[in-house]
Design a protein around this motif. Structure first.
Motif, mmCIF file in Angstrom:
data_model
loop_
_atom_site.group_PDB
_atom_site.id
_atom_site.type_symbol
_atom_site.label_atom_id
_atom_site.label_comp_id
_atom_site.label_asym_id
_atom_site.label_seq_id
_atom_site.Cartn_x
_atom_site.Cartn_y
_atom_site.Cartn_z
ATOM 1 N N CYS A 1 35.491 42.981 33.816
ATOM 2 C CA CYS A 1 34.985 41.633 34.096
ATOM 3 C C CYS A 1 35.721 41.091 35.314
ATOM 4 C CB CYS A 1 35.194 40.745 32.876
ATOM 5 S SG CYS A 1 34.775 39.014 33.156
ATOM 6 N N TRP B 1 33.510 34.998 36.272
ATOM 7 C CA TRP B 1 32.776 34.305 35.217
ATOM 8 C C TRP B 1 32.195 33.025 35.820
ATOM 9 C CZ3 TRP B 1 31.739 36.290 30.485
ATOM 10 C CH2 TRP B 1 31.037 35.455 29.612
ATOM 11 N N CYS C 1 37.116 35.540 31.008
ATOM 12 C CA CYS C 1 36.317 36.680 30.557
ATOM 13 C C CYS C 1 36.288 36.825 29.039
ATOM 14 C CB CYS C 1 36.821 37.967 31.205
ATOM 15 S SG CYS C 1 36.419 38.062 32.981
#
Length: 643
Positions: A445, A448, A498
């Motif tokens: 990740c 975001w 994340c």
């Protein structure tokens, strides 16, 4: 409380390998986050003799089947990557991918039923096209030929070494857990192939980056003719056997009516839909979805509105229906309120509100086949939560319909507080496309994205969690939270952004991050931060709480403890206690534990014993030891460790 092993450098992972059981939601989050990596792993282990097209589809099928059906014991093999330890959800789905890939390589036996992995995949399927990874160079071709000469376990050993960066001891344990007969022989086979591990990341071995070619066109034409004759026969039979009636007609994808209740019929009349005035929100005592005006270019399309109401009342078998947990999916009890009717990208969309729920109806622009109906609870919504509704998702992007009081919209990366914002245009309350959260880079990740909304006096952050209404993002001690729009709040959230992926699809209303303690680390290792994140739901129960731990220099937090449906770290009970097993750079192991500022003392019993006054505990420990934590608060109440 189960202590958590944490590597001090370079960057902790986002979950705890000490948890004994993996939730389905945690496994799903790991599968979605690392899907390209898992599909590549399956593709490399599968035998090249399958053919590249079938190998592509089989690798996707094996990765998708890796999701367990229920809570599953975590494997003892730690999942590692270049960044350090990875969460047990990823370790579990990776093990299942390797196991099924090895099964798919087994020859079919005359006297034994084949396993699912040995059969051609039911899903995914592609008709009329053959899909291949992009062509590589001579080095990739040579490596593929060398790997094809190995056994399935030998290929798995080579790939786990090169792609997953696992040492031989862990490769051996993973292969044994996956059912390989002789892991040592597999490692010896892998030794015979030159260690060109960088080539494993090539597009030639990427079953998610594909090129397409047609199948046998002449054979398809013959099959199409046969299908046309059979279809014509079925149409004739249906015309002869069918009863007279109105059919689906003006109700589109709705099922046939099953009752003629006058109140139910009135709720299906587009002429009776209620609409708020354009300025109603300015004078109303309430500022929620009930005062949103009707917007969109199809608010006068009675046929579209009729179909939306009919499908809501009687969704047909072909309609895709989804609802957040705890949301009833029955028809409207009376005429609902119209919030939006218009064209969004390639679909016609209607948003309705009945006081309890928001309902989104969507159909393709060129028909009603493939209609979708989504429900979410919004009862008790306030101005802070009634800021936006998802109109549509396409190609990884999201369009929102914003509240009439919103004056400005922007996109922001919650994982990178210094990146600033990107303005979004607002057209009749509809935003320009915003990239969805959780964008991947190198299998992890990397960002975001959240929606930042300004209404003149307040700026709020909202995050998409796969539902109709984005969740509000806040920071601060429970009971006095504030919107996470300021610089300090953004810095608090950045290492834990994340982790929001673990609460997708749970009906989340708001999510709060609270740094409840800062703990000096032994061996002069600096100070670590303890943060509690709590996701509240629209239904009131089912809240998910994570206690996360971050060491100096770490750009991501590690989940030290978690719990479901508990009052801890919430407005009703802002207290929290969590611990972690930590190894210093000097090689020494410690149990670290922390509580909120109201904690009078902490004690540890079991495999580790010790106690401390106030809210911080540091005790020397052994690797793998476990302890039970208890704390006494200033008012005399005792609490246990989270999780």
């Amino acid at each position: 409380m189960q202590p958590q092993d944490v590597a001090p450098s370079p960057a902790p992972a986002s979950a705890s390998p000490a948890d004994p059981v993996v939730d389905v939601e945690q496994a799903e989050a790991a599968l979605v986050e690392h899907y390209p990596r898992l599909v590549r792993l399956a593709y490399l282990v599968l035998p090249p003799g399958l053919g590249r097209s079938r190998r592509v589809l089989t690798s996707h099928a094996l990765a998708q089947r890796a999701l367990p059906r229920n809570r599953t014991p975590a494997p003892v093999i730690p999942a590692q990557s270049t960044g350090g330890a990875v969460d047990p959800g990823y370790a579990l789905v990776r093990l299942r991918v390797v196991r099924t890939a090895l099964e798919a390589c087994l020859p079919l036996r005359r006297r034994a039923w084949p396993t699912w992995s040995q059969l051609p995949p039911l899903l995914p399927q592609v008709r009329g096209l053959q899909l291949y990874p992009r062509s590589g160079g001579a080095d990739e071709l040579a490596l593929d030929q060398r790997l094809s000469a190995l056994s399935a376990a030998g290929r798995a050993a080579y790939v786990l070494r090169g792609l997953e960066k696992l040492p031989d001891d862990e490769v051996r344990r993973l292969l044994h857990a996956a059912g390989a007969a002789d892991a040592d022989a597999a490692l010896r086979e892998a030794d015979e192939v030159p260690g060109q591990y960088a080539l494993l990341g090539s597009v030639a071995f990427d079953p998610c980056s594909l090129q397409a070619r047609p199948t046998d066109l002449l054979r398809r034409r013959r099959h199409a003719r046969a299908a046309l004759v059979a279809g014509a026969a079925l149409v004739v039979c249906g015309a002869l056997l069918g009863l007279p009636g109105d059919g689906l007609g003006p109700d589109g994808a709705a099922a046939p009516p099953y009752a003629q209740n006058p109140a139910a019929q009135a709720a299906l009349d587009p002429g009776r839909l209620t609409k708020a005035g354009p300025a109603a929100w300015k004078t109303s005592a309430r500022t929620d979805f009930s005062v949103w005006p009707a917007r969109g270019d199809r608010t006068g399309d009675r046929a579209l509105l009729r179909r939306a109401l009919a499908v809501w009342a009687r969704p047909g078998k072909a309609v895709s229906v989804s609802a957040t947990p705890g949301t009833p999916t029955g028809g409207p009890s009376g005429p609902p309120r119209l919030l939006y009717a218009g064209t969004v990208d390639h679909a016609r969309v209607v948003i309705l509100h009945d006081g309890l729920r928001l309902v989104r109806y969507a159909e393709p622009k060129d028909g009603t086949a493939g209609a979708a109906l989504d429900f979410t609870r919004t009862d008790g919504a306030r101005r802070a939560e009634a800021n936006a509704v998802v109109l549509g998702r396409a190609d990884g992007n999201i369009r929102y319909l914003t509240a009439p009081w919103v004056t400005k919209a922007a996109a922001r990366d919650l994982a990178d507080p210094g990146a600033g914002t990107t303005d979004l245009t607002l057209t009749d309350g509809v935003t320009s496309p915003l990239a969805g959260p959780g964008q991947e880079r190198s299998g992890t990740c990397a960002s975001w994205n959240v929606l930042q909304l300004t209404d003149g006096s307040h700026t709020r952050l909202m995050t998409d969690l796969g539902e109709l209404v984005p969740a509000r993002v806040t920071t601060g001690r429970p009971g006095s939270v504030k919107d996470a729009a300021g610089a300090e709040a953004l810095r608090t959230w950045a290492p834990y952004a994340c982790s929001l992926g673990s609460v997708r699809g749970q009906g989340v209303r708001s999510v709060n991050a609270w740094e409840f303690a800062t703990q000096p680390l032994p061996d002069a290792s600096g100070s670590a931060a303890w943060v509690c994140t709590r996701a509240e739901t629209w239904r009131g129960d089912g809240a998910r709480v994570l206690a996360q731990f971050r060491t100096p220099g770490g750009d991501r937090g590690v989940v030290a403890a978690k719990a479901q449906d508990v009052p801890a770290c919430g407005k009703r009970d802002p207290q929290v206690l969590a611990g972690v097993l930590w190894k210093s750079e000097g090689g020494h192991w410690y149990l670290l534990a922390a509580g909120g500022s109201d904690t009078e003392s902490i004690s540890a019993t079991g495999g580790i014993t010790g106690s401390a006054d106030k809210n911080l505990l540091t005790v020397k420990a052994e690797q793998g030891a476990r302890a039970e934590l208890k704390a006494t608060l200033e008012d005399g109440r005792k609490i246990s460790g989270l999780g």
